[in-house]
Design a protein around this motif. Structure first.
Motif, PDB file in Angstrom:
ATOM      1  N   ALA A   1      28.670 109.494  80.242  1.00  0.00           N
ATOM      2  CA  ALA A   1      29.344 110.005  79.047  1.00  0.00           C
ATOM      3  C   ALA A   1      28.661 111.271  78.549  1.00  0.00           C
ATOM      4  O   ALA A   1      29.328 112.237  78.133  1.00  0.00           O
ATOM      5  CB  ALA A   1      29.328 108.942  77.957  1.00  0.00           C
ATOM      6  N   ALA A   2      27.323 111.267  78.599  1.00  0.00           N
ATOM      7  CA  ALA A   2      26.595 112.467  78.176  1.00  0.00           C
ATOM      8  C   ALA A   2      26.962 113.645  79.051  1.00  0.00           C
ATOM      9  O   ALA A   2      27.138 114.773  78.567  1.00  0.00           O
ATOM     10  CB  ALA A   2      25.087 112.202  78.251  1.00  0.00           C
TER      11      ALA A   2
ATOM     12  N   LEU B   1      30.329 114.921  78.086  1.00  0.00           N
ATOM     13  CA  LEU B   1      30.246 115.634  76.818  1.00  0.00           C
ATOM     14  C   LEU B   1      29.602 116.992  76.973  1.00  0.00           C
ATOM     15  O   LEU B   1      30.074 117.996  76.411  1.00  0.00           O
ATOM     16  CB  LEU B   1      29.431 114.784  75.842  1.00  0.00           C
ATOM     17  N   ALA B   2      28.534 117.008  77.726  1.00  0.00           N
ATOM     18  CA  ALA B   2      27.872 118.299  77.967  1.00  0.00           C
ATOM     19  C   ALA B   2      28.831 119.265  78.635  1.00  0.00           C
ATOM     20  O   ALA B   2      28.889 120.450  78.282  1.00  0.00           O
ATOM     21  CB  ALA B   2      26.633 118.075  78.840  1.00  0.00           C
TER      22      ALA B   2
ATOM     23  N   ILE C   1      32.088 119.292  78.430  1.00  0.00           N
ATOM     24  CA  ILE C   1      33.090 119.771  77.464  1.00  0.00           C
ATOM     25  C   ILE C   1      32.483 120.834  76.563  1.00  0.00           C
ATOM     26  O   ILE C   1      33.093 121.882  76.309  1.00  0.00           O
ATOM     27  CB  ILE C   1      33.603 118.592  76.604  1.00  0.00           C
ATOM     28  N   THR C   2      31.268 120.550  76.113  1.00  0.00           N
ATOM     29  CA  THR C   2      30.621 121.495  75.203  1.00  0.00           C
ATOM     30  C   THR C   2      30.469 122.854  75.864  1.00  0.00           C
ATOM     31  O   THR C   2      30.786 123.895  75.280  1.00  0.00           O
ATOM     32  CB  THR C   2      29.236 120.959  74.806  1.00  0.00           C
ATOM     33  N   LEU C   3      30.004 122.811  77.072  1.00  0.00           N
ATOM     34  CA  LEU C   3      29.774 124.088  77.743  1.00  0.00           C
ATOM     35  C   LEU C   3      31.074 124.827  77.999  1.00  0.00           C
ATOM     36  O   LEU C   3      31.146 126.052  77.874  1.00  0.00           O
ATOM     37  CB  LEU C   3      29.024 123.841  79.056  1.00  0.00           C
TER      38      LEU C   3
ATOM     39  N   ALA D   1      33.821 124.600  76.274  1.00  0.00           N
ATOM     40  CA  ALA D   1      34.286 125.154  75.008  1.00  0.00           C
ATOM     41  C   ALA D   1      33.478 126.381  74.617  1.00  0.00           C
ATOM     42  O   ALA D   1      34.028 127.382  74.137  1.00  0.00           O
ATOM     43  CB  ALA D   1      34.165 124.082  73.928  1.00  0.00           C
ATOM     44  N   LEU D   2      32.182 126.317  74.914  1.00  0.00           N
ATOM     45  CA  LEU D   2      31.326 127.466  74.607  1.00  0.00           C
ATOM     46  C   LEU D   2      31.768 128.686  75.389  1.00  0.00           C
ATOM     47  O   LEU D   2      31.850 129.803  74.865  1.00  0.00           O
ATOM     48  CB  LEU D   2      29.885 127.090  74.962  1.00  0.00           C
TER      49      LEU D   2
ATOM     50  N   LEU E   1      34.859 129.982  74.007  1.00  0.00           N
ATOM     51  CA  LEU E   1      34.574 130.609  72.725  1.00  0.00           C
ATOM     52  C   LEU E   1      34.020 132.009  72.910  1.00  0.00           C
ATOM     53  O   LEU E   1      34.438 132.963  72.249  1.00  0.00           O
ATOM     54  CB  LEU E   1      33.534 129.734  71.995  1.00  0.00           C
TER      55      LEU E   1
END
Lengths: 670, 198, 99
Positions: A651-652, A655-656, A658-660, A662-663, A666
Motif C-alpha cells: 500500500a505504501a 501511495l508513493a 500516486i504521490t510522485l 501527481a507531483l 503538478l
C-alpha cells in the motif's frame, strides 16, 4: 556429347556409386557392393577415355575447356562456380586415377571379402575416388579446396577402417591432423593469391598472375609457400610426412590406392597445376625442389632399415614422390607427371603383392618373420619382382624411363640443379637396395612355417587374431579385419588386377621413350605452354647416357642387396652392429616424430591445458559467465526484497507512486 | 450561515476520520466512522446533493456500517500490537506529503472554477427525480453493472465465509502457525490447512 | 463556501485514510480507512457536481458507494474466513501471498 559432359559423368559415377552402396548398406549381400563399386569406377574409366578422345578431337590450342554448372557465390565479386576444367593435365590425372582405382577395386573385391565392413569399405573407396576426381577436375581454388578436404576425410575414414584397433584410429587421427595443417596452408595460399588477382578461377588466375605480381614479390612467394605446405602435407614430404608410415594401418588396398597412386600425388598435381605461380616465384619453387630432394634421401635411408613390409613400401612412396616434387618444382612437368603415372602402376602393384604376402602370413607384416615364399607363391613373387624392378628403374620397365627423364632434366638445367640430379642418382642406388632387400628377405632364404604350410596347400590360419603392431588380442567382428585372408594365387580378381598393373608397369614406359616418341609430353605440352622455363629438348644421346647411368646404378644396388642378404646372410646383422648409432638414428625415422612431439604437440597440449584452467575456467566460466550470473542474481535478490508479502508495504508503494505521479503532473502543468 | 454548517460538518468529518485511524479498539473505530459518515452527509446536503446525502446515511451508515458492527462483534476487537517497522513514521509522512501536494494542486494551480461559488442553482438539482432519470437514461449501463457487481460480491462473500466440512482440529493449526515460515516457501493454502502436503 | 474548501477537506480526509491504511495492522481497521478514502473521493465528486451544475458527479458518487459496499462485503467475508481458520487477524502475519 561435349568433352566436358564426359568429364562430368566421370566425376559423377563414383558419387553415384557411393550413394548407392552407402544407401543400400543393409541389403547388399556378399560381394555385391564390391561389384557395384568396381563397375562404377570401370564406367568412370570408360568415360575418362571418352573424354580423352574427345579432347584430342580439339585442336592443340583449344584444349582448355571449362564447364560450370552452378554459380554459388556471387558476393563481393568472388566468382566461385561449380565448374570443372578439362585440359590435358586434368584428363591425364583422371585417367590415372580412374584406371588404377578400377584395378584396385577389383583387387579389393576378393581381398576384403571376409571383412564384416565390406560394404562400408566400398562406399568409402568410391567416395575417395569421387573426391580425388573433384580435386583434379576443379576449375577454381574453392572446388580444389573442397576436393582436398574430402580426400583428407576419405583418407581418415579408410586408414581407421578397422576402427576398433586403437593403432588404426590413432594413425587415422595423425593423418587427418597433418592433412588439416596442409589444408590451412592451401587456404592461406589461396587467400594470398586471391588478394591480388581478385579471382579464384584457375584460368583467370593464371592469366592475371603475371600482370599483377612481379617476380619473387613477397605476397606471391608467401602464397606459393603456403600452397607448398598444403602440397607437402598431402604428399608426405618432410617435415609433414610422419603420417604416411602410420597410415599403413589401413587395409592394403587403401595403401595401394591412396598412399601410392592417387592421394599422395595430389601435391604433385597442385604444383604442376599452379606452375605459373611457381615459375614467377622461384624462391618457393626452389624450396619445393630442395624439400623434394631431401625427402628422397631421408625416406630412402629409413627404408633401408625398417622391418615392416608395408612401411618399406610407404617410405619408398615418399621417396619417389620426392622425385616428382623435385621434378615439377624445377619445371620438368611432363617428366614429373610421367613418373607419377608409372609410379602409380608399379607402386600399386607392389602394395597388392605385399597384401598377398601378408595374407599368407596371417596378418603379420614384419620382415623379420618372413622368408622363402618363392615356391609357395609364385604369382605373387612374379608380381612383386616386376614391381620391384620397375621401382628400381631397370630397363625395359616403365620406372626406368620416367625416373631418368626427371634426372636428365635436372642435369640439363644445370647449375644448382645438378646437385639435385646427383641426389637423384644416390636415391636410385638406395631404392634398388631397399627394394631388393624386401624381395630377398621375403621370397628367398629358408621358408618360414607359413610358407611351408602354403607349399603343402594349406593357407596359414591364425587362431587368435592379434593386432600385429602391438600384440593386442582382437575379435573377428566388425571394426576388425575379417577372419579369412586372401592370397593372389587363390583369388581370380586379385590375379586379374595384379596382372593388369604388371603389364602396365612393363609397357607403360612406351609413352615417352627418348628419341622414339614423346606422346606424353606433347599431350601435356598445351597445359604447360605458358611455362617460362627453357625447355629445349636435350639431345637424345644425352638422354640415353643418363638412362644407361641410371640402369647401371640400379644394377649396382641390386648387386649390393644380393650380397648382403642372399650370399652372406649374416652381413646385415654385422652391419647393424658396426654402425649402431646410424642404425638407431635411421630406425627411429630420423627422430621426426619425437621432434614434432616436442616442438609442436607438447606446447599445443600445454597451451590447451593452460587455456582450460586459466582462461576457460577462470576467465570465461568464472568472470564472464559467473560474473554475469551473479550480477543477475544480485539484481534479482534486490528486486525480490520488494516481494515481502506485507500488505502495508504494498500500500505504501502504491501511495508513493500516486504521490510522485501527481507531483510530476503538478510540476509539468504549472 | 452555511459557512458555520460547513465548518461544523468539516470538523466533524475530520474528527471522525482521525478517530478511525487513531482509536485502538476496532469497535470504536467503526463508531467513529459512522460519525464521520453522518458529517459527510451534512456536507452533501450543503452541496445540494439531497439524494446522495440520504443514500449515504441510509445505505452507508445504516447498512454497511451495521454489517461492520456485526463482523467486529464476531471477530472481536482484540489487542492490537503496535505497528512495527518504518511505516509507523513513514506512513503518516507519506500521507502528509500527499495531503500537501493535493492542496497545492487544487488551490495553487489554475483551477479557476474553484474560486467561484459554483454554478447557479437549478431547482430539482440533486433531487431523487433527477438522479433517477439520470440512472435510467444516461447511466443505465453503470446502473445495471453496479447491480451485477453487488450480486457477485454477495455470492463471493458467502463462498468465502462459509464453513467447510472436515476441518482439522485446532492444535494442528497452532503447530503450523508456530513453525517459522520462510518468505519464499509455502503457500496460503498450506498454512490454512486446505492442502495437506507440507 | 467556495468549492475549494470542500476539496481541501476531501484531500485531508483522503490523507488521513491513507495514513491509517499504512499504519494499522488490524485488517478491519484498514478496511475502515479504505472507506474513509472512498468517502473523500465521494465528497470531491459531489463538490464538483455542484460546481458544474450537472448531477453526473452525484451519480458517480452513488456508484462509488455501491462499489464500496461490495468491497466491504467481500473484505469482511475474508476476515470472517480468516477468523474461522484461526489465523491471526493481523496483516503483518499474513504475508505469504507474495512473489
Amino acid at each position: 556429347m561435349a568433352t566436358t559432359t564426359f568429364a562430368w559423368i566421370v566425376l559423377l559415377c563414383p558419387l553415384v556409386g557411393t550413394i548407392l552402396i552407402g544407401g543400400s548398406f543393409k541389403v547388399l549381400k556378399g560381394r555385391t557392393a564390391g561389384v557395384i563399386g568396381t563397375a562404377v569406377i570401370g564406367l568412370a574409366f570408360a568415360f575418362a577415355i571418352a573424354t580423352l578422345i574427345s579432347l584430342l578431337g580439339h585442336g592443340p590450342q583449344q584444349r582448355e575447356l571449362t564447364s560450370s554448372v552452378w554459380d554459388y557465390a556471387r558476393t563481393l565479386n568472388i566468382d566461385a562456380r561449380m565448374s570443372i576444367l578439362v585440359d590435358p593435365l586434368s584428363v591425364f590425372m583422371m585417367l590415372v586415377v580412374t584406371g588404377v582405382s578400377m584395378l584396385i577395386h577389383l583387387y579389393s573385391v576378393a581381398y576384403m571379402a571376409s571383412d564384416r565392413g565390406y560394404t562400408r569399405f566400398f562406399a568409402y573407396l568410391n567416395f575417395f575416388v569421387f573426391s580425388m576426381l573433384l580435386l583434379v577436375l576443379a576449375a577454381n581454388f574453392i572446388l580444389l579446396i573442397a576436393g582436398w578436404a574430402f580426400v583428407g576425410a576419405a583418407s581418415y575414414m579408410l586408414i581407421s577402417f578397422w576402427y576398433r584397433r586403437t593403432t588404426a584410429t590413432k594413425a587415422g587421427l595423425k593423418a587427418f591432423v597433418i592433412n588439416v595443417v596442409g589444408d590451412v596452408g592451401l587456404v592461406l595460399g589461396t587467400f594470398f593469391i586471391f588478394g591480388h588477382t581478385g579471382t579464384v578461377d584457375f584460368v583467370k588466375t593464371f592469366h592475371t598472375v603475371p600482370h599483377v605480381f612481379v617476380r619473387d614479390s613477397p605476397d606471391l612467394v608467401a602464397g606459393a609457400m603456403f600452397l607448398l605446405v598444403g602440397a607437402f602435407a598431402k604428399s608426405a614430404q618432410v617435415p609433414l610426412h610422419t603420417w604416411l608410415p602410420d597410415a599403413m594401418e589401413g587395409p592394403t588396398p587403401v595403401s595401394a590406392l591412396i598412399h601410392a597412386a592417387t592421394m599422395v600425388t595430389a601435391g604433385v598435381y597442385i604444383i604442376a597445376r599452379m606452375h605459373v605461380i611457381f615459375e614467377l616465384a622461384p624462391a618457393a619453387a626452389d624450396v619445393g625442389a630442395i624439400i623434394g630432394g631431401a625427402t628422397l634421401l631421408i625416406a630412402a635411408s629409413i627404408g633401408l632399415v625398417v622391418t615392416d613390409l608395408k612401411r618399406v613400401i610407404a617410405y619408398s612412396t615418399m621417396s619417389q614422390i620426392g622425385y616428382m616434387v623435385m621434378a615439377v618444382s624445377v619445371g620438368a612437368y611432363s617428366a614429373g607427371l610421367y613418373h607419377l603415372m608409372t609410379h602409380a602402376f608399379f607402386k600399386a602393384l607392389l602394395f597388392m603383392a605385399a597384401g598377398s604376402v601378408i595374407s599368407a602370413m596371417g596378418g603379420v607384416q614384419s620382415l623379420d618373420r618372413m622368408g622363402g615364399f618363392r615356391k609357395a607363391m609364385p604369382f605373387t613373387f612374379g608380381a612383386f619382382l616386376i614391381g620391384g624392378l620397375a621401382l628400381c628403374g631397370l630397363p625395359p620397365f616403365s620406372g626406368w624411363l620416367s625416373k631418368d627423364d626427371i634426372i636428365g632434366f635436372l642435369d640439363h638445367r644445370g647449375g644448382g640443379f645438378l646437385i639435385l640430379g646427383v641426389v637423384g642418382y644416390v636415391g636410385t642406388l638406395m631404392t634398388a637396395i631397399y627394394t631388393f632387400r624386401m624381395i630377398f628377405r621375403t621370397f628367398f632364404g629358408e621358408p618360414v612355417p607359413e610358407a611351408r604350410e602354403l607349399q603343402e596347400g594349406h593357407l596359414h590360419h591364425v587362431d587368435v587374431p592379434v593386432n600385429p603392431a602391438n600384440g593386442e588380442v582382437e575379435e573377428l567382428d566388425v571394426g576388425f579385419p575379417g577372419p579369412e585372408h586372401h592370397i593372389a594365387e587363390r583369388a581370380m580378381p586379385m590375379k586379374v588386377a595384379m596382372s593388369g598393373l604388371a603389364l602396365l608397369a612393363i609397357v607403360g614406359g612406351v609413352a615417352q621413350v627418348p628419341g622414339v616418341d614423346h606422346a606424353l609430353s606433347s599431350f601435356l605440352d598445351t597445359t604447360f605452354a605458358d611455362s617460362t622455363i627453357i625447355r629445349d629438348e636435350h639431345s637424345t644421346s644425352a638422354a640415353w647416357i643418363g638412362l644407361i647411368i641410371g640402369a647401371a646404378i640400379a644394377l649396382a644396388g641390386i648387386g649390393i642387396a644380393y650380397r648382403v642378404w642372399v650370399v652372406a646372410p649374416g652381413t646385415s646383422a654385422k652391419l647393424i652392429e658396426r654402425f649402431a648409432p646410424i642404425h638407431k638414428f635411421l630406425i627411429n625415422k630420423w627422430y621426426f616424430d619425437e621432434a614434432i612431439d616436442f616442438l609442436i604437440v607438447r606446447p599445443t597440449l600445454w597451451f590447451g591445458r593452460f587455456g582450460n584452467t586459466a582462461i576457460e575456467r577462470v576467465l570465461v566460466a568464472g568472470v564472464i559467465t559467473g560474473g554475469t550470473v551473479s550480477i543477475v542474481r544480485a539484481c534479482g535478490a534486490l528486486v525480490r526484497r520488494a516481494q515481502t508479502g506485507f500488505l502495508r508495504y504494498y500500500a505504501a508503494a502504491v501511495l508513493a507512486g500516486i504521490t510522485l505521479t501527481a507531483l510530476y503532473f503538478l510540476i509539468t502543468s504549472s | 450561515m452555511s459557512a458555520v454548517f460547513f465548518f461544523l460538518g468539516a470538523i466533524g468529518a475530520l474528527a471522525g476520520a482521525i478517530g478511525v485511524v487513531m482509536l485502538r479498539n476496532p469497535f470504536y473505530s467503526v463508531l467513529s466512522l459512522v460519525f464521520h459518515l453522518i458529517s459527510l452527509a451534512a456536507l452533501f446536503l450543503l452541496l445540494r446533493a439531497e439524494f446522495v446525502a440520504a443514500a449515504q446515511v441510509v445505505v452507508y451508515a445504516g447498512a454497511v456500517m451495521v454489517l461492520y458492527v456485526f463482523v467486529v462483534a464476531y471477530v472481536g476487537g482484540g489487542e492490537e500490537l503496535p505497528s512495527g517497522g518504518g511505516l509507523r513514521i513513514l506512513g503518516p509522512l507519506f500521507a502528509l506529503v500527499l495531503a500537501i501536494e493535493l492542496c497545492i494542486a487544487m488551490l495553487g494551480s489554475a483551477l479557476k472554477g474553484i474560486s467561484g461559488k459554483g454554478a447557479p442553482y437549478i431547482p430539482g438539482f440533486g433531487s431523487p427525480r433527477q438522479i433517477g432519470t439520470l440512472f435510467l437514461t444516461k447511466y443505465l449501463f453503470p446502473f445495471e453493472v453496479a447491480s451485477l457487481l453487488l450480486l457477485v460480491a454477495a455470492i463471493g462473500a458467502v463462498v468465502l465465509a462459509r464453513r467447510r466440512r472436515g476441518l482439522e482440529p485446532d492444535e494442528e493449526f497452532e503447530t503450523k502457525l508456530h513453525t517459522p515460515l520462510s518468505h519464499r516457501i509455502g503457500s496460503m493454502a498450506e498454512s490454512v490447512g486446505a492442502r495437506r502436503d507440507s | 463556501m467556495a468549492i475549494g474548501w470542500y476539496l481541501v477537506v476531501s484531500a485531508l480526509i483522503f490523507a488521513i485514510g491513507a495514513a491509517g491504511v499504512l499504519t494499522r495492522r488490524n485488517p478491519l481497521v484498514i478496511l475502515l480507512c479504505l472507506e474513509l478514502m472512498l468517502n473523500a473521493a465521494n465528497l470531491a465528486l459531489v463538490a464538483f457536481a455542484r460546481m458544474h451544475g450537472n448531477a453526473d458527479g452525484q451519480i458517480f458518487a452513488l456508484i462509488v458507494m455501491v462499489v464500496a459496499a461490495c468491497e466491504v462485503t467481500v473484505g469482511l467475508g475474508l476476515i470472517v474466513a480468516m477468523y474461522r481458520r484461526k489465523l491471526p487477524i493481523d496483516v503483518d502475519e499474513l504475508n505469504e501471498l507474495n512473489g
